[in-house]
Motif scaffolding. Structure first.
Motif, PDB file in Angstrom:
ATOM      1  N   ALA A  80      31.312  42.615  54.638  1.00  0.00           N
ATOM      2  CA  ALA A  80      32.591  43.606  54.200  1.00  0.00           C
ATOM      3  C   ALA A  80      32.564  43.717  52.717  1.00  0.00           C
ATOM      4  O   ALA A  80      32.956  44.730  51.992  1.00  0.00           O
ATOM      5  CB  ALA A  80      33.779  43.158  54.469  1.00  0.00           C
ATOM      6  N   MET A  81      31.645  42.988  52.073  1.00  0.00           N
ATOM      7  CA  MET A  81      31.408  43.011  50.678  1.00  0.00           C
ATOM      8  C   MET A  81      30.108  43.936  50.389  1.00  0.00           C
ATOM      9  O   MET A  81      29.094  43.454  50.993  1.00  0.00           O
ATOM     10  CB  MET A  81      31.453  41.554  50.089  1.00  0.00           C
ATOM     11  CG  MET A  81      31.439  41.575  48.510  1.00  0.00           C
ATOM     12  SD  MET A  81      31.485  39.976  47.648  1.00  0.00           S
ATOM     13  CE  MET A  81      33.175  39.314  47.719  1.00  0.00           C
ATOM     14  N   VAL A  93      31.318  45.309  42.454  1.00  0.00           N
ATOM     15  CA  VAL A  93      31.776  44.839  44.078  1.00  0.00           C
ATOM     16  C   VAL A  93      32.840  45.837  44.519  1.00  0.00           C
ATOM     17  O   VAL A  93      33.636  46.156  44.119  1.00  0.00           O
ATOM     18  CB  VAL A  93      32.296  43.587  43.679  1.00  0.00           C
ATOM     19  CG1 VAL A  93      32.518  42.820  45.105  1.00  0.00           C
ATOM     20  CG2 VAL A  93      31.395  42.602  42.864  1.00  0.00           C
ATOM     21  N   THR A  94      32.533  46.251  45.902  1.00  0.00           N
ATOM     22  CA  THR A  94      33.562  46.948  46.352  1.00  0.00           C
ATOM     23  C   THR A  94      33.753  46.278  47.902  1.00  0.00           C
ATOM     24  O   THR A  94      32.731  45.683  48.530  1.00  0.00           O
ATOM     25  CB  THR A  94      33.316  48.455  46.683  1.00  0.00           C
ATOM     26  OG1 THR A  94      31.708  48.560  47.069  1.00  0.00           O
ATOM     27  CG2 THR A  94      33.326  49.015  45.179  1.00  0.00           C
ATOM     28  N   THR A 103      40.730  43.478  51.035  1.00  0.00           N
ATOM     29  CA  THR A 103      40.530  42.244  51.766  1.00  0.00           C
ATOM     30  C   THR A 103      39.855  41.318  51.043  1.00  0.00           C
ATOM     31  O   THR A 103      39.739  40.053  51.488  1.00  0.00           O
ATOM     32  CB  THR A 103      39.743  42.684  53.111  1.00  0.00           C
ATOM     33  OG1 THR A 103      38.741  43.345  52.688  1.00  0.00           O
ATOM     34  CG2 THR A 103      40.500  43.727  54.159  1.00  0.00           C
ATOM     35  N   LEU A 104      39.017  41.728  49.999  1.00  0.00           N
ATOM     36  CA  LEU A 104      38.273  40.776  49.120  1.00  0.00           C
ATOM     37  C   LEU A 104      38.959  40.407  47.670  1.00  0.00           C
ATOM     38  O   LEU A 104      38.536  39.771  47.100  1.00  0.00           O
ATOM     39  CB  LEU A 104      37.020  41.393  48.868  1.00  0.00           C
ATOM     40  CG  LEU A 104      36.274  42.383  49.713  1.00  0.00           C
ATOM     41  CD1 LEU A 104      34.836  42.914  48.928  1.00  0.00           C
ATOM     42  CD2 LEU A 104      35.807  41.604  50.667  1.00  0.00           C
ATOM     43  N   ALA A 105      40.395  41.154  47.852  1.00  0.00           N
ATOM     44  CA  ALA A 105      40.991  40.935  46.522  1.00  0.00           C
ATOM     45  C   ALA A 105      41.524  39.524  46.411  1.00  0.00           C
ATOM     46  O   ALA A 105      41.374  38.826  47.260  1.00  0.00           O
ATOM     47  CB  ALA A 105      42.091  41.911  46.292  1.00  0.00           C
ATOM     48  N   THR A 106      41.888  39.065  45.190  1.00  0.00           N
ATOM     49  CA  THR A 106      42.386  37.736  44.854  1.00  0.00           C
ATOM     50  C   THR A 106      44.044  37.741  45.003  1.00  0.00           C
ATOM     51  O   THR A 106      44.688  36.728  44.924  1.00  0.00           O
ATOM     52  CB  THR A 106      42.082  37.058  43.540  1.00  0.00           C
ATOM     53  OG1 THR A 106      42.696  37.970  42.647  1.00  0.00           O
ATOM     54  CG2 THR A 106      40.583  36.897  43.292  1.00  0.00           C
ATOM     55  N   GLY A 107      44.420  38.903  45.444  1.00  0.00           N
ATOM     56  CA  GLY A 107      45.874  39.189  46.077  1.00  0.00           C
ATOM     57  C   GLY A 107      46.921  39.590  44.854  1.00  0.00           C
ATOM     58  O   GLY A 107      48.168  39.454  44.797  1.00  0.00           O
TER      59      GLY A 107
END
Ligand SMILES: Cc1cc2nc3c(=O)[nH]c(=O)nc-3n(C[C@H](O)[C@H](O)[C@H](O)COP(=O)(O)OP(=O)(O)OC[C@H]3O[C@@H](n4cnc5c(N)ncnc54)[C@H](O)[C@@H]3O)c2cc1C
Length: 442
Positions: A80-81, A93-94, A103-107
């Motif tokens: 996914a990355m 990076v996406t 989904t890869l974010a640190t929120g």
């Protein structure tokens, strides 16, 4: 009787169709807000997202054997990355799949719409709606690692005003697995699959694996678009199209459709300053627990997997490294031409990075780590945007005049300036405004 016939005919009036391109922050927010006004189809290039659940022992072994030589290989570990190398050398990076990069974010969830506000675009209503839809908490101190606690105290003592980062999700029950950027396996972190699921529940169709190639236009309007899945190519008709393929994907779709974008691109570069710290266990911490705002950049503790796997200066074990991220808004001198991305670091960008490094050196010194013991990570970037910037003239319509009348954009491509911080909430607020305008216009 006439009234009854009228109601009857209205009930059977064919529902208009809208296609949303991309299932990330902007696409999911637009799809959720549009479904009901339209029969919505989301076309997402990637597959259904799956968090990385297996042990990191295998990629670590590959690293020890010297097999991980290029950050672009990350997709072999974590499909996914996606990492691409821009001309100029910076790694971008996406995310790829349902939920997009969220989904890869640190929120981190911050409202960063000052630039849009200056254009006259007031998104208060949309941010209010998001407050009800996206849970946000700063109650996550229990899962901070010891060096982060000490760094927080050091930053307080230095008068830097550190602030716990507001996290999208339920991080008060974080399991401290350190996998935020590999997809939270515990369902604690919010990501854009949630609005996508609500859109689906309301009737939207999400088609994965479809890469949109180009829009088909005639007479100033789009008839639909052409998308490809493997060897299959198909025309999808639509009454309205919302392109939200991300800051790098959207300019490509528009350009392939003969719609010009601006020869500019901004990103938020990230560089980590790290030290060996036996037993730090930052690799098990929720990513970016707090941050410090500085003039032109921000700092936050962050275990950088990209550097850990692909940078020779970062040696195993992961648990013995403590790292602080410098993040800044770049000068916006990049460009996207199809799949080709150019990014060049300017003297102003370098100056801010150097100031960031100097500040990290001071913080580490307070923690008892001398400058000679520090090492850097791989310069990489996220948060791309700015290729179709809104102006004061089109802020009200959120419809740049180069777009066909029934085509809209709903992502960071519309941002007039880089945010230098987490863009998800602002992208979603803007996407909801775009959806509102689409519903009113079509
Ligand atoms: C490591 C990392 C951590 C981050 N942490 C944070 C954070 O804590 N907080 C925050 O606010 N932001 C964060 N971000 C940034 C944030 O995730 C993105 O800026 C945001 O998700 C962008 O939303 P978007 O909808 O524009 O694009 P995306 O979320 O990237 O979604 C675009 C989608 O479109 C799809 N797509 C692309 N081209 C096509 C095509 N031709 N046809 C069909 N589909 C296509 C892609 O596969 C993708 O799924 C982070 C970014 C990274 C890289």
């Amino acid at each position: 009787m006439r009234g009854l016939v009228h109601v009857h005919l209205r009930a059977f009036r064919p529902v208009k169709t809208a296609i949303v391109v991309g299932g990330g922050a902007g696409g999911a927010a637009a799809a959720e807000a549009l479904q009901g006004h339209f029969a919505v189809t989301v076309l997402e290039e990637g597959r259904a997202f799956r968090p990385y659940r297996t042990s990191l022992a295998l990629p670590e072994r590959c690293k020890r054997l010297g097999a991980l030589v290029d950050a672009r290989m990350i997709r072999a570990i974590f499909p996914a990355m996606r990492v691409r190398k821009a001309a100029g050398g910076m790694m971008l990076v996406t995310g790829h799949g349902t939920g997009g990069t969220t989904t890869l974010a640190t929120g981190n969830g911050l409202r960063l719409d000052a630039g849009l506000k200056r254009l006259g675009l007031d998104l208060d209503q949309e941010f209010d709606e998001l407050r009800r839809l996206v849970p946000i908490t700063t109650g996550h101190r229990a899962s901070w690692c010891e060096p982060s606690r000490r760094a927080f105290a050091a930053c307080e003592a230095m008068g830097l005003g550190p602030e716990p980062l507001p996290k999208m999700g339920h991080h008060e029950r974080c399991e401290a697995c350190g996998h935020c950027v590999l997809g939270c396996p515990h369902g604690v972190k919010w990501d854009a699959r949630q609005p996508l699921a609500r859109a689906r529940a309301a009737g939207a169709v999400v088609r994965e694996g479809w890469r949109v190639e180009r829009l088909v236009t005639a007479g100033g309007a789009a008839k639909g678009l052409v998308a490809r899945r493997g060897l299959r190519r198909r025309f999808f008709p639509a009454d309205a199209i919302v392109v939200a393929a991300g800051g790098l994907g959207t300019p490509g779709v528009l350009q392939r459709s003969g719609i010009p974008t601006e020869p500019r691109l901004f990103v938020d570069p990230v560089l980590c300053v790290a030290a060996r710290w036996p037993g730090a266990r930052q690799d098990l911490e929720l990513s970016m627990p707090f941050f410090v705002r500085q003039d032109g950049f921000l700092l936050a503790p962050y275990f950088d997997y990209l550097s850990y796997f692909f940078d020779r200066r970062w040696t195993p074990p992961a648990g013995d490294i403590f790292s602080i991220m410098i993040k800044l808004a770049d000068s916006g001198t990049g460009a996207v031409a199809g799949r080709h991305v150019t990014l060049r670091e300017t003297a102003a960008d370098r100056e801010r990075i150097e100031r960031g490094i100097a500040r990290c050196v001071e913080i580490f010194a307070r923690l008892g780590v001398p400058a000679r013991a520090l090492f850097l990570g791989t310069l990489n970037a996220g948060h791309p945007g700015g290729t179709l910037p809104l102006t004061a003239g089109d802020a009200a319509s959120v419809h740049p005049p180069v777009l066909p009348e029934n085509v809209w954009v709903a992502d960071a491509s519309l941002f007039p300036e880089p945010l230098g911080g987490p863009p998800i909430l602002t992208i979603m607020a803007l996407a909801r405004r775009v959806a509102r305008r689409v519903a009113a216009a079509v």
